[in-house]
Enzyme design. Structure first.
Site, PDB file in Angstrom:
ATOM      1  N   LYS A 199      29.630  44.006  35.443  1.00 51.45           N
ATOM      2  CA  LYS A 199      30.393  43.150  36.340  1.00 51.45           C
ATOM      3  C   LYS A 199      29.433  42.226  37.061  1.00 51.45           C
ATOM      4  O   LYS A 199      28.507  42.664  37.730  1.00 51.45           O
ATOM      5  CB  LYS A 199      31.160  44.013  37.337  1.00 51.45           C
ATOM      6  CG  LYS A 199      31.932  43.189  38.332  1.00 51.45           C
ATOM      7  CD  LYS A 199      32.819  44.046  39.182  1.00 51.45           C
ATOM      8  CE  LYS A 199      33.458  43.225  40.277  1.00 51.45           C
ATOM      9  NZ  LYS A 199      34.254  44.061  41.164  1.00 51.45           N
ATOM     10  N   ARG A 209      40.038  37.023  46.025  1.00 48.83           N
ATOM     11  CA  ARG A 209      39.707  37.440  47.395  1.00 48.83           C
ATOM     12  C   ARG A 209      40.831  37.090  48.350  1.00 48.83           C
ATOM     13  O   ARG A 209      40.998  37.745  49.364  1.00 48.83           O
ATOM     14  CB  ARG A 209      38.366  36.860  47.793  1.00 48.83           C
ATOM     15  CG  ARG A 209      37.333  37.402  46.796  1.00 48.83           C
ATOM     16  CD  ARG A 209      35.929  37.414  47.273  1.00 48.83           C
ATOM     17  NE  ARG A 209      35.108  38.104  46.269  1.00 48.83           N
ATOM     18  CZ  ARG A 209      33.841  37.838  46.003  1.00 48.83           C
ATOM     19  NH1 ARG A 209      33.232  36.890  46.699  1.00 48.83           N
ATOM     20  NH2 ARG A 209      33.184  38.515  45.095  1.00 48.83           N
ATOM     21  N   ARG A 221      27.791  39.486  47.067  1.00 57.44           N
ATOM     22  CA  ARG A 221      27.646  40.744  46.344  1.00 57.44           C
ATOM     23  C   ARG A 221      26.461  40.753  45.373  1.00 57.44           C
ATOM     24  O   ARG A 221      26.382  41.570  44.472  1.00 57.44           O
ATOM     25  CB  ARG A 221      28.928  41.039  45.560  1.00 57.44           C
ATOM     26  CG  ARG A 221      30.196  41.064  46.407  1.00 57.44           C
ATOM     27  CD  ARG A 221      31.260  41.919  45.757  1.00 57.44           C
ATOM     28  NE  ARG A 221      32.615  41.623  46.162  1.00 57.44           N
ATOM     29  CZ  ARG A 221      33.136  41.856  47.351  1.00 57.44           C
ATOM     30  NH1 ARG A 221      32.405  42.372  48.318  1.00 57.44           N
ATOM     31  NH2 ARG A 221      34.397  41.571  47.610  1.00 57.44           N
ATOM     32  N   LYS A 252      33.194  41.788  32.878  1.00 57.15           N
ATOM     33  CA  LYS A 252      33.941  40.974  33.824  1.00 57.15           C
ATOM     34  C   LYS A 252      33.028  39.985  34.506  1.00 57.15           C
ATOM     35  O   LYS A 252      31.964  40.390  34.961  1.00 57.15           O
ATOM     36  CB  LYS A 252      34.561  41.925  34.849  1.00 57.15           C
ATOM     37  CG  LYS A 252      35.296  41.246  35.950  1.00 57.15           C
ATOM     38  CD  LYS A 252      35.862  42.264  36.881  1.00 57.15           C
ATOM     39  CE  LYS A 252      36.393  41.494  38.061  1.00 57.15           C
ATOM     40  NZ  LYS A 252      36.564  42.324  39.195  1.00 57.15           N
ATOM     41  N   SER A 278      40.699  36.057  38.225  1.00 59.84           N
ATOM     42  CA  SER A 278      41.542  35.160  39.018  1.00 59.84           C
ATOM     43  C   SER A 278      41.159  33.688  38.866  1.00 59.84           C
ATOM     44  O   SER A 278      42.034  32.829  38.788  1.00 59.84           O
ATOM     45  CB  SER A 278      41.478  35.570  40.482  1.00 59.84           C
ATOM     46  OG  SER A 278      40.145  35.569  40.956  1.00 59.84           O
ATOM     47  N   TYR A 317      46.348  38.324  34.319  1.00 55.13           N
ATOM     48  CA  TYR A 317      47.506  38.147  35.210  1.00 55.13           C
ATOM     49  C   TYR A 317      48.700  37.593  34.431  1.00 55.13           C
ATOM     50  O   TYR A 317      49.803  37.565  34.935  1.00 55.13           O
ATOM     51  CB  TYR A 317      47.119  37.229  36.373  1.00 55.13           C
ATOM     52  CG  TYR A 317      46.005  37.834  37.209  1.00 55.13           C
ATOM     53  CD1 TYR A 317      46.284  38.824  38.148  1.00 55.13           C
ATOM     54  CD2 TYR A 317      44.671  37.474  37.015  1.00 55.13           C
ATOM     55  CE1 TYR A 317      45.265  39.415  38.883  1.00 55.13           C
ATOM     56  CE2 TYR A 317      43.649  38.057  37.746  1.00 55.13           C
ATOM     57  CZ  TYR A 317      43.957  39.034  38.677  1.00 55.13           C
ATOM     58  OH  TYR A 317      42.949  39.626  39.394  1.00 55.13           O
TER      59      TYR A 317
HETATM   60  C1  PBG Z   1      36.408  44.553  43.481  1.00 53.97           C
HETATM   61  C2  PBG Z   1      37.060  43.655  42.484  1.00 53.97           C
HETATM   62  C3  PBG Z   1      37.006  42.254  42.465  1.00 53.97           C
HETATM   63  C4  PBG Z   1      37.785  41.863  41.356  1.00 53.97           C
HETATM   64  C5  PBG Z   1      38.297  43.014  40.774  1.00 53.97           C
HETATM   65  N1  PBG Z   1      37.824  44.103  41.473  1.00 53.97           N
HETATM   66  C6  PBG Z   1      36.382  41.299  43.376  1.00 53.97           C
HETATM   67  C7  PBG Z   1      34.932  41.286  43.581  1.00 53.97           C
HETATM   68  O1  PBG Z   1      34.160  41.995  42.948  1.00 53.97           O
HETATM   69  O2  PBG Z   1      34.510  40.538  44.453  1.00 53.97           O
HETATM   70  C8  PBG Z   1      38.016  40.442  40.933  1.00 53.97           C
HETATM   71  C9  PBG Z   1      39.164  40.216  40.002  1.00 53.97           C
HETATM   72  C10 PBG Z   1      39.573  38.800  39.838  1.00 53.97           C
HETATM   73  O3  PBG Z   1      38.897  37.846  40.274  1.00 53.97           O
HETATM   74  O4  PBG Z   1      40.636  38.585  39.236  1.00 53.97           O
HETATM   75  N2  PBG Z   1      37.291  45.551  43.937  1.00 53.97           N
END
Ligand code: PBG
Length: 327
Positions: A199, A209, A221, A252, A278, A317
């Site tokens: 990730k 967010r 992060r 991801k 997203s 989605y």
């Molecule tokens: C963290 C998490 C995130 C996403 C899924 N799980 C956000 C992040 O790591 O900041 C992002 C998913 C998306 O953008 O569709 N719990």
């Protein structure tokens, strides 16, 4: 063209829809799709997410309805995210048996248990007041090992509420082992772990967010998620997660990381999923709203690309809509 031997003409196999269908190397099936869903505590009507047209923060009731529709369309799984009313330093709502995700998991497993795979994201960012994925040290860094204890407890709470698969997304070192150990000790030996193994610290999570209300209140992060510059490191993360007991692994984001998806899919024998995040959704919706893209064709083309790169499951989605288009 004057060839001494019959000319190779790849176009022959493209000449009718039936031929193209017959020789297609890649297919996307509704069962490959996983629908991420947001459920928010303390709201009476679904709350639209402005940066993700068509996506809402659900009430418990609207979640049940949308989950039914997904199951009906043949979608393979759901990935649940909870948005609690109250956040604190340690993300207490995440493992509270009366917390929103646990309530929603009980609803869904009662309604749909066995019909669709019910998964839950296992992280702290939606639950902490500071928006980070773990507990903080006094200096404001994320404390890896203290966070593992929180994740272990969340896994057991989700399993007790009926989750089918837990999906740790926090990118702490050792999280899969900590969760596996805790699940086994609590008797949940049959609950698989889908590890968000590779990730990346990605700007494509922007709209999420808003949806999950989990933006970090300071910093970013980059000290726990992967650097977009690195590919070999993804293989190392995946290898470690599998050694720790991951049953499935995820890459991801997806579209900007299809090279990683392909490398991971070649190197492991567990199922590989990829998350169409997203920001990917928002880009296509925004362009389509302007009339700049053919929305449905682009959706199906992106999903096909994920499968062609080697992803077995795709989090998207668009899962319910795409499942209907694919039937
Ligand atoms: C963290 C998490 C995130 C996403 C899924 N799980 C956000 C992040 O790591 O900041 C992002 C998913 C998306 O953008 O569709 N719990």
């Amino acid at each position: 063209m004057t060839a001494r031997f019959p000319a190779a003409r790849p176009r022959r196999l493209r000449s009718t829809p039936a031929l193209r269908r017959l020789v297609a190397e890649t297919r996307v099936a509704p069962a490959d799709l996983i629908l991420p869903m947001f459920v928010k505590e303390g709201i009476d009507t679904p709350n639209p997410v402005s940066s993700m047209p068509g996506v809402v923060q659900h009430t418990r009731d609207s979640l049940r309805k949308a989950a039914h529709e997904a199951a009906e369309a043949g979608v393979g799984g759901l990935m649940l995210f909870g948005v609690p009313e109250v956040k604190d330093e340690r993300g207490s709502a995440a493992d509270d048996p009366a917390g929103i995700v646990q309530k929603a998991l009980r609803d869904l497993s009662a309604d749909l248990g066995g019909e669709i795979v019910i998964m839950a994201d296992l992280c702290l960012d939606e639950y902490t007041s500071h928006g980070h994925c773990g507990l903080l040290t006094p200096s404001g860094d994320v404390d890896n090992d203290a966070t593992l204890e929180r994740y272990a407890s969340i896994a057991v709470a989700q399993a007790a509420a009926g989750v089918d698969v837990v999906a740790p997304s926090g990118m702490m070192d050792g999280q899969v082992a900590a969760i596996r150990t805790a699940l086994d000790r609590a008797g949940y030996t049959n609950v698989p772990i889908l590890a968000y193994a590779a990730k990346y610290a990605s700007a494509f999570y922007g709209p999420f967010r808003e949806a999950a209300e989990g933006a970090p209140q300071f910093g970013d992060r980059t000290r726990y998620q992967q650097d977009p510059a690195n590919a070999r490191e993804a293989l190392r993360e995946v290898e470690l997660d599998i050694a720790e007991g991951a049953d499935m692994v995820m890459v991801k984001p997806g579209l900007a990381y299809l090279d990683i998806v392909a490398k991971v899919a070649e190197s492991v024998t567990v199922p590989v999923s990829a998350y169409q995040v997203s920001g990917e959704y928002a880009m296509v919706e925004a362009a389509a709203a302007n009339g700049w893209l053919d929305r449905e064709r682009v959706i199906l083309e992106t999903l096909t690309s994920y499968r062609r790169a080697g992803a077995h499951q795709i989090l998207t989605y668009w899962a319910t809509e795409a499942a209907r288009l694919l039937r």
